[in-house]
Design an enzyme around this catalytic site. Structure first.
Site, PDB file in Angstrom:
ATOM      1  N   ASP A  66       0.809  -1.228   0.000  1.00 35.83           N
ATOM      2  CA  ASP A  66       0.000   0.000   0.000  1.00 35.83           C
ATOM      3  C   ASP A  66       0.838   1.271   0.000  1.00 35.83           C
ATOM      4  OD1 ASP A  66      -2.257  -1.679   0.243  1.00 35.83           O
ATOM      5  OD2 ASP A  66      -1.973  -1.739   2.407  1.00 35.83           O
ATOM      6  N   LYS A  69       2.174   2.202  -4.995  1.00 37.56           N
ATOM      7  CA  LYS A  69       2.867   1.704  -6.199  1.00 37.56           C
ATOM      8  C   LYS A  69       2.006   1.840  -7.446  1.00 37.56           C
ATOM      9  CE  LYS A  69       3.321  -2.420  -4.484  1.00 37.56           C
ATOM     10  NZ  LYS A  69       2.877  -2.236  -3.103  1.00 37.56           N
ATOM     11  N   GLY A  93      -3.895  -4.455  -4.227  1.00 33.47           N
ATOM     12  CA  GLY A  93      -4.907  -3.465  -4.586  1.00 33.47           C
ATOM     13  C   GLY A  93      -4.201  -2.216  -5.045  1.00 33.47           C
ATOM     14  N   HIS A  94      -4.083  -2.053  -6.346  1.00 34.93           N
ATOM     15  CA  HIS A  94      -3.349  -0.910  -6.877  1.00 34.93           C
ATOM     16  C   HIS A  94      -4.343   0.141  -7.365  1.00 34.93           C
ATOM     17  CE1 HIS A  94       0.419  -3.590  -7.580  1.00 34.93           C
ATOM     18  NE2 HIS A  94       0.171  -3.346  -6.324  1.00 34.93           N
ATOM     19  N   GLN A 277       2.324  -6.247  -3.032  1.00 35.05           N
ATOM     20  CA  GLN A 277       2.573  -6.243  -1.595  1.00 35.05           C
ATOM     21  C   GLN A 277       3.811  -5.381  -1.303  1.00 35.05           C
ATOM     22  OE1 GLN A 277       1.682  -9.589  -3.043  1.00 35.05           O
ATOM     23  NE2 GLN A 277      -0.300  -8.713  -2.670  1.00 35.05           N
TER      24      GLN A 277
HETATM   25  P1  IMP Z   1      -2.401 -12.812   1.982  1.00 36.50           P
HETATM   26  O1  IMP Z   1      -1.481 -12.216   0.978  1.00 36.50           O
HETATM   27  O2  IMP Z   1      -3.853 -12.640   1.625  1.00 36.50           O
HETATM   28  O3  IMP Z   1      -2.046 -14.232   2.319  1.00 36.50           O
HETATM   29  O4  IMP Z   1      -2.223 -11.980   3.345  1.00 36.50           O
HETATM   30  C1  IMP Z   1      -1.024 -12.029   4.109  1.00 36.50           C
HETATM   31  C2  IMP Z   1      -0.711 -10.681   4.720  1.00 36.50           C
HETATM   32  O5  IMP Z   1      -0.326  -9.783   3.675  1.00 36.50           O
HETATM   33  C3  IMP Z   1      -1.882 -10.008   5.438  1.00 36.50           C
HETATM   34  O6  IMP Z   1      -1.363  -9.274   6.529  1.00 36.50           O
HETATM   35  C4  IMP Z   1      -2.438  -9.054   4.403  1.00 36.50           C
HETATM   36  O7  IMP Z   1      -3.110  -7.963   4.983  1.00 36.50           O
HETATM   37  C5  IMP Z   1      -1.146  -8.625   3.715  1.00 36.50           C
HETATM   38  N1  IMP Z   1      -1.332  -8.183   2.326  1.00 36.50           N
HETATM   39  C6  IMP Z   1      -1.505  -8.953   1.237  1.00 36.50           C
HETATM   40  N2  IMP Z   1      -1.605  -8.194   0.138  1.00 36.50           N
HETATM   41  C7  IMP Z   1      -1.463  -6.925   0.525  1.00 36.50           C
HETATM   42  C8  IMP Z   1      -1.440  -5.674  -0.183  1.00 36.50           C
HETATM   43  O8  IMP Z   1      -1.549  -5.582  -1.400  1.00 36.50           O
HETATM   44  N3  IMP Z   1      -1.272  -4.569   0.596  1.00 36.50           N
HETATM   45  C9  IMP Z   1      -1.108  -4.635   1.936  1.00 36.50           C
HETATM   46  N4  IMP Z   1      -1.113  -5.766   2.609  1.00 36.50           N
HETATM   47  C10 IMP Z   1      -1.295  -6.906   1.929  1.00 36.50           C
END
Ligand code: IMP
Length: 489
Positions: A66, A69, A93-94, A277
């Site tokens: 977040d 990017k 989520g871009h 991420q």
């Molecule tokens: P997962 O990727 O759904 O397995 O989540 C694992 C961890 O990564 C959790 O803490 C999510 O909130 C975090 N996470 C996954 N994708 C994002 C992103 O695009 N932005 C921020 N946090 C993320």
């Protein structure tokens, strides 16, 4: 003509460098003679590698995702022929705002929003076909050229409904460590990939194989989910019907994208690798186990796309002017008072995928230094500077006190991270609006000092600063602008 001088379209390659203008429509695999096919696969020499390096960049997040990017990739994509996602799935989520219109892309690389820029979903991604098709439909309706510009790797892994079933059950099961995931089935899909029991896109396209895979996997996953978590079983026949139909709609997008990317580079094109991420969510280098299940760091760009590391040039690391995190896990500089609420409200810090409020904290220099080191980051892009506009004083974490000793080493274990006492320096705030400023020299002195401090301490040069959500609310610093210009050389 020397053998070995045949390039993608069968034309002779006469010069050492093949200068192309940006946005040349690359990359159709035309029929070639056997000799041309053999010789073209022997093309690359060290000079070619150097040329390719000058035309590639990884753009990734320095923190826990977040960082903004989406907007940065969108702004930079103007310079690139292709943008490739290399990790994660529709957990990202871009958010991109163009002329006041908001686009949230979860799986599809932001590059496709630029006409002519190719969007590539690399082999390192886990793809939910249903989510993919929904995103495609949304973009089509907005007039984005997805059908011409978007490609999916035949080696990417498929997320199926039992991945979500297992994840939801495991996340809420008593006695299990809750990660606070996005509930998209990301972790279980990567588990299957590593266990060598996953389904790849190439297999999704073969109905017989898809059927037997779904039957076998459902048998196993239903039994596990029922025995461990008491979950109701999924129906494999219904799943097959739904995914076999989806596969036919995914089929036109599928390519050997590693080959396509290498071809674009061989022909003088430029490629951006779009991280998802953030570094601290990386499976190896992040705050394990509170991480995602993929390689979000720069190394993932090579394994996640099939472009070798010797063809990858610079790394651009995106950091917010402060820090946020969604989900569970350690966060040394988290703010627990009203200032945190102020940053959340001003920065609209709510998850783009799940809508969850983001935890807010101060800039963390040891973390940024670590992140730059892991990624080999050369450039820093600072986003959301304007969110700090109203603050009188801005703390920056410059060290960690652990068991009475001050250090900048990041503990590998969660207990160590949670035991950190943060050491702060305080900088004067600027208390005036920076929103929309596009020249560094026009920023208030205190804002420039804040940015220069960050640059000096983190070891990467500031290349860009973002002062608002729109494409135009961005400044490029001269040295960075010159480096970008070389992409077109
Ligand atoms: P997962 O990727 O759904 O397995 O989540 C694992 C961890 O990564 C959790 O803490 C999510 O909130 C975090 N996470 C996954 N994708 C994002 C992103 O695009 N932005 C921020 N946090 C993320």
């Amino acid at each position: 003509m020397r053998p070995g001088f045949i390039i993608g379209d069968g034309a002779p390659r006469l010069g050492r460098r093949f200068h192309l203008q940006p946005r040349i429509p690359f990359g159709v695999f035309k029929e070639r003679t056997a000799a041309a096919v053999v010789s073209s696969s022997r093309q690359i020499d060290f000079k070619d590698r150097t040329d390719m390096r000058a035309k590639t960049a990884v753009v990734l997040g320095a923190q826990w995702g977040d960082e903004g990017k989406g907007k940065i990739v969108d702004v930079l994509s103007e310079r690139f022929n292709a943008v490739a996602r290399y990790a994660g799935g529709h957990n990202a989520g871009h958010t991109v705002i163009i002329g006041g219109q908001k686009f949230v892309l979860q799986l599809i690389p932001c590059g496709v929003l630029r006409p002519g820029c190719r969007g590539i979903i690399g082999n390192g991604v886990v793809l939910d076909p249903i989510a993919f098709l929904k995103e495609v439909a949304k973009l089509r309706a907005l007039g984005v050229g997805v059908d011409e510009q978007l490609f999916v790797s035949n080696r990417a892994q498929v997320i199926l409904p039992y991945h979500r079933m297992i994840e939801l059950a495991a996340e809420s099961a008593p006695g299990r460590k809750k990660i606070g995931t996005t509930s998209r089935g990301i972790g279980p899909a990567y588990e299957d990939k590593m266990a060598r029991s996953g389904l790849r896109i190439v297999d999704l396209l073969r109905p017989e194989l898809l059927k037997t895979h779904i039957e076998a996997a459902c048998g196993e996953k239903n039994a596990i989910a029922h025995a461990l978590f008491g979950t109701d079983p999924l129906d494999p026949a219904q799943m097959y019907d739904e995914y076999a139909a989806a596969a036919e709609q995914v089929r036109p997008f599928v390519r050997d994208t590693g080959r396509l990317l290498n071809q674009i580079l061989r022909e003088g094109g430029s490629v951006m690798f779009e991280g998802a991420q953030g570094t601290m969510l990386d499976i190896d280098h992040g705050t394990y186990p509170f991480v995602t299940s993929s390689s979000a760091t720069a190394g993932g760009a090579a394994t996640g796309t099939g472009v070798g590391p010797t063809a990858i040039g610079t790394v651009i690391s995106v950091t917010k002017a402060y820090v946020t995190r969604v989900g569970e896990g350690p966060f040394p500089t988290e703010i627990h008072d009203a200032v945190g609420d102020h940053l959340r409200a001003r920065g609209m810090e709510y998850g783009a995928v799940t809508g969850r409020p983001r935890r807010c904290g101060w800039l963390d220099i040891p973390l940024l230094r670590y992140s730059n080191q892991v990624n080999g980051a050369e450039w820093l892009v600072v986003t959301k500077l304007d969110v700090l506009d109203e603050l009188e004083e801005i703390p920056i974490c410059v060290g960690y006190e652990i068991a009475g000793k001050v250090t900048d080493e990041i503990p590998a274990d969660v207990q160590g991270l949670e035991a950190i006492k943060t050491v702060y320096t305080r900088m004067k705030g600027w208390r005036s609006s920076t929103e929309g400023i596009t020249e560094f020299d026009k920023l208030p002195q205190e804002a420039r000092d804040y940015l220069r401090f960050q640059e000096r301490e983190s070891g990467a040069k500031i290349g860009m600063v973002s002062t608002g959500p729109d494409r135009d609310q961005t400044m490029l610093l001269p040295e960075f602008a010159a480096a970008l210009a070389s992409l077109h050389a």
